[in-house]
Structure formats: C-alpha cells, structure tokens
Write a protein that holds these residues in place. Structure first.
Motif, PDB file in Angstrom:
ATOM      1  N   ARG A 236     -18.841  68.570 124.102  1.00 35.45           N
ATOM      2  CA  ARG A 236     -17.413  68.240 124.168  1.00 35.45           C
ATOM      3  C   ARG A 236     -16.720  68.622 122.859  1.00 35.45           C
ATOM      4  NH1 ARG A 236     -19.460  62.647 126.193  1.00 35.45           N
ATOM      5  NH2 ARG A 236     -19.990  62.688 124.002  1.00 35.45           N
ATOM      6  N   PRO A 237     -15.548  69.279 122.955  1.00 39.07           N
ATOM      7  CA  PRO A 237     -14.799  69.624 121.741  1.00 39.07           C
ATOM      8  C   PRO A 237     -13.929  68.451 121.277  1.00 39.07           C
ATOM      9  CG  PRO A 237     -13.732  70.588 123.655  1.00 39.07           C
ATOM     10  CD  PRO A 237     -14.967  69.884 124.160  1.00 39.07           C
ATOM     11  N   TRP A 238     -13.842  68.302 119.950  1.00 40.82           N
ATOM     12  CA  TRP A 238     -13.062  67.233 119.335  1.00 40.82           C
ATOM     13  C   TRP A 238     -12.281  67.772 118.156  1.00 40.82           C
ATOM     14  CZ3 TRP A 238     -13.070  62.231 121.141  1.00 40.82           C
ATOM     15  CH2 TRP A 238     -14.084  61.896 122.051  1.00 40.82           C
ATOM     16  N   ARG A 239     -11.130  67.139 117.915  1.00 36.29           N
ATOM     17  CA  ARG A 239     -10.369  67.374 116.688  1.00 36.29           C
ATOM     18  C   ARG A 239     -10.358  66.046 115.932  1.00 36.29           C
ATOM     19  NH1 ARG A 239      -5.320  69.651 118.075  1.00 36.29           N
ATOM     20  NH2 ARG A 239      -4.769  67.592 118.845  1.00 36.29           N
ATOM     21  N   LEU A 240     -10.981  66.046 114.766  1.00 33.18           N
ATOM     22  CA  LEU A 240     -11.037  64.860 113.922  1.00 33.18           C
ATOM     23  C   LEU A 240     -10.028  65.020 112.800  1.00 33.18           C
ATOM     24  CD1 LEU A 240     -14.934  64.700 113.532  1.00 33.18           C
ATOM     25  CD2 LEU A 240     -13.521  63.688 115.346  1.00 33.18           C
TER      26      LEU A 240
ATOM     27  N   PHE B 287      -8.866  65.050 100.164  1.00 35.78           N
ATOM     28  CA  PHE B 287      -8.391  66.169 100.965  1.00 35.78           C
ATOM     29  C   PHE B 287      -7.986  65.700 102.356  1.00 35.78           C
ATOM     30  CE2 PHE B 287     -11.306  67.832  97.884  1.00 35.78           C
ATOM     31  CZ  PHE B 287     -10.789  69.054  97.504  1.00 35.78           C
ATOM     32  N   PRO B 288      -6.749  65.980 102.801  1.00 35.90           N
ATOM     33  CA  PRO B 288      -6.372  65.694 104.192  1.00 35.90           C
ATOM     34  C   PRO B 288      -6.917  66.830 105.074  1.00 35.90           C
ATOM     35  CG  PRO B 288      -4.506  66.638 103.016  1.00 35.90           C
ATOM     36  CD  PRO B 288      -5.630  66.522 102.018  1.00 35.90           C
ATOM     37  N   LEU B 289      -7.761  66.484 106.040  1.00 32.10           N
ATOM     38  CA  LEU B 289      -8.437  67.511 106.840  1.00 32.10           C
ATOM     39  C   LEU B 289      -8.280  67.287 108.334  1.00 32.10           C
ATOM     40  CD1 LEU B 289     -11.939  67.683 105.079  1.00 32.10           C
ATOM     41  CD2 LEU B 289      -9.934  69.112 104.628  1.00 32.10           C
ATOM     42  N   GLN B 290      -8.325  68.404 109.058  1.00 34.52           N
ATOM     43  CA  GLN B 290      -8.584  68.406 110.490  1.00 34.52           C
ATOM     44  C   GLN B 290      -9.891  69.153 110.655  1.00 34.52           C
ATOM     45  OE1 GLN B 290      -5.668  69.834 113.200  1.00 34.52           O
ATOM     46  NE2 GLN B 290      -4.142  68.334 112.597  1.00 34.52           N
ATOM     47  N   VAL B 291     -10.817  68.540 111.384  1.00 37.13           N
ATOM     48  CA  VAL B 291     -12.137  69.122 111.587  1.00 37.13           C
ATOM     49  C   VAL B 291     -12.324  69.329 113.084  1.00 37.13           C
ATOM     50  CG1 VAL B 291     -14.602  68.861 111.170  1.00 37.13           C
ATOM     51  CG2 VAL B 291     -12.961  67.860 109.562  1.00 37.13           C
ATOM     52  N   PHE B 292     -12.637  70.550 113.452  1.00 38.99           N
ATOM     53  CA  PHE B 292     -12.832  70.901 114.856  1.00 38.99           C
ATOM     54  C   PHE B 292     -14.330  70.994 115.105  1.00 38.99           C
ATOM     55  CE2 PHE B 292      -8.790  72.394 113.374  1.00 38.99           C
ATOM     56  CZ  PHE B 292      -7.916  71.959 114.354  1.00 38.99           C
ATOM     57  N   VAL B 293     -14.835  70.127 115.993  1.00 45.48           N
ATOM     58  CA  VAL B 293     -16.271  70.066 116.250  1.00 45.48           C
ATOM     59  C   VAL B 293     -16.552  70.113 117.742  1.00 45.48           C
ATOM     60  CG1 VAL B 293     -16.700  68.704 114.159  1.00 45.48           C
ATOM     61  CG2 VAL B 293     -16.397  67.531 116.337  1.00 45.48           C
ATOM     62  N   GLN B 294     -17.792  70.430 118.029  1.00 48.02           N
ATOM     63  CA  GLN B 294     -18.318  70.275 119.377  1.00 48.02           C
ATOM     64  C   GLN B 294     -19.474  69.298 119.230  1.00 48.02           C
ATOM     65  OE1 GLN B 294     -19.902  73.860 121.127  1.00 48.02           O
ATOM     66  NE2 GLN B 294     -19.450  73.124 123.170  1.00 48.02           N
ATOM     67  N   ASP B 295     -19.444  68.207 120.001  1.00 48.32           N
ATOM     68  CA  ASP B 295     -20.504  67.213 119.865  1.00 48.32           C
ATOM     69  C   ASP B 295     -21.764  67.671 120.584  1.00 48.32           C
ATOM     70  OD1 ASP B 295     -20.216  66.554 122.601  1.00 48.32           O
ATOM     71  OD2 ASP B 295     -19.067  64.728 122.192  1.00 48.32           O
ATOM     72  N   GLY B 296     -22.816  66.879 120.464  1.00 48.87           N
ATOM     73  CA  GLY B 296     -24.103  67.242 121.042  1.00 48.87           C
ATOM     74  C   GLY B 296     -24.082  67.393 122.549  1.00 48.87           C
ATOM     75  N   ALA B 297     -23.092  66.806 123.222  1.00 47.56           N
ATOM     76  CA  ALA B 297     -22.954  66.932 124.672  1.00 47.56           C
ATOM     77  C   ALA B 297     -22.060  68.110 125.055  1.00 47.56           C
ATOM     78  CB  ALA B 297     -22.399  65.637 125.263  1.00 47.56           C
TER      79      ALA B 297
ATOM     80  N   ALA C 297      -9.436  60.710 116.290  1.00 46.37           N
ATOM     81  CA  ALA C 297     -10.375  61.594 116.985  1.00 46.37           C
ATOM     82  C   ALA C 297      -9.811  61.854 118.367  1.00 46.37           C
ATOM     83  CB  ALA C 297     -11.759  60.950 117.082  1.00 46.37           C
ATOM     84  N   GLU C 298      -9.576  63.126 118.653  1.00 47.28           N
ATOM     85  CA  GLU C 298      -8.986  63.501 119.937  1.00 47.28           C
ATOM     86  C   GLU C 298      -9.862  64.536 120.625  1.00 47.28           C
ATOM     87  OE1 GLU C 298      -4.503  64.130 119.537  1.00 47.28           O
ATOM     88  OE2 GLU C 298      -5.252  64.470 117.498  1.00 47.28           O
ATOM     89  N   GLY C 299     -10.172  64.290 121.893  1.00 51.14           N
ATOM     90  CA  GLY C 299     -10.843  65.305 122.681  1.00 51.14           C
ATOM     91  C   GLY C 299      -9.856  66.432 122.959  1.00 51.14           C
ATOM     92  N   VAL C 300     -10.323  67.663 122.825  1.00 55.44           N
ATOM     93  CA  VAL C 300      -9.448  68.808 123.066  1.00 55.44           C
ATOM     94  C   VAL C 300     -10.027  69.726 124.125  1.00 55.44           C
ATOM     95  CG1 VAL C 300      -8.302  68.792 120.831  1.00 55.44           C
ATOM     96  CG2 VAL C 300     -10.422  70.040 121.070  1.00 55.44           C
TER      97      VAL C 300
END
Length: 121
Positions: free
Chosen positions: A87-91, A75-85, A118-121
C-alpha cells in the motif's frame, strides 16, 4: 543515492554550512536514518521519495567561549512509502537531528521523527 528514493527540495549541503556536523552530505545521512527507522517498523517498507518542504529550522547553543556545542536541525518532510503489504502512503512530519557536546570526545548525535499525518494514496 543512485537507485534510492527520489529526493526533492533539500537545500544543497553548501547552502547550509551549519549542518557540517552531520557530515559532507546531510541528505544521504537523513534518508538513510529515516529509511532504517521505517524498516524497523515494517521490514517490507520501500521509501520511494522524500520531499523537504522548506528550510530546516536550526537552533544552536554556545558555550561560554562562544563555541557551538549543541545544535538541532528540524526538517519538515513528506515521505512517500510503500508498506510491506504494497500500500502506498504519504507521511508528513518533522525529522530532527540533535547534536550535543559537539567538538568534544563526548559528542553525540540523535534523531527522531514526529509524524504529523499519514495518508493512503
């Protein structure tokens, strides 16, 4: 997934009968497995959204009787996360399930993530 991440672009399970080996709701399985993997890396991670960027690439292998015994679904995915600190990321990457010896007592399903960006957003 009530209260879980927002999900986009996943084909409905009924449209992908070749994924029945993952259960009746492959999307919930995928998001759960992906989330658990990210939490192992950073226990403070929050998965906010997962976007499927296209149809999964499916590869099957059949035994001499013509029965599918191995199946890969990528599966080709984009995953939008917020890390433990916080910070938002787009993987961006590829999530793959590999089923082996399907339909036998030795059946196994593994999965892995190939991070492309991995890009900070």
């Amino acid at each position: 997934m009530t209260g879980g991440p927002e999900l986009y672009g996943f084909p409905p399970p009924g449209a992908l009968p070749d994924l029945r080996w993952l259960g009746p709701d492959y999307v919930s399985v995928l998001v759960y497995d992906l989330t658990q993997g990210l939490l192992r890396q950073d226990t403070g991670t929050c998965v906010m959204g997962v976007r499927c960027e296209g149809e999964p690439e499916m590869k099957a292998a059949v035994d001499p009787a013509g029965v599918i015994r191995a199946h890969d679904a990528c599966f080709p995915l984009q995953v939008f996360v917020q890390d433990g600190a916080g910070r938002p990321w787009r993987l961006s990457g590829l999530w793959t399930y590999s089923g082996r010896d399907l339909g036998t007592p030795a059946a196994s399903i593994t999965h892995f993530w190939q991070l492309v960006a991995a890009e900070g957003v």
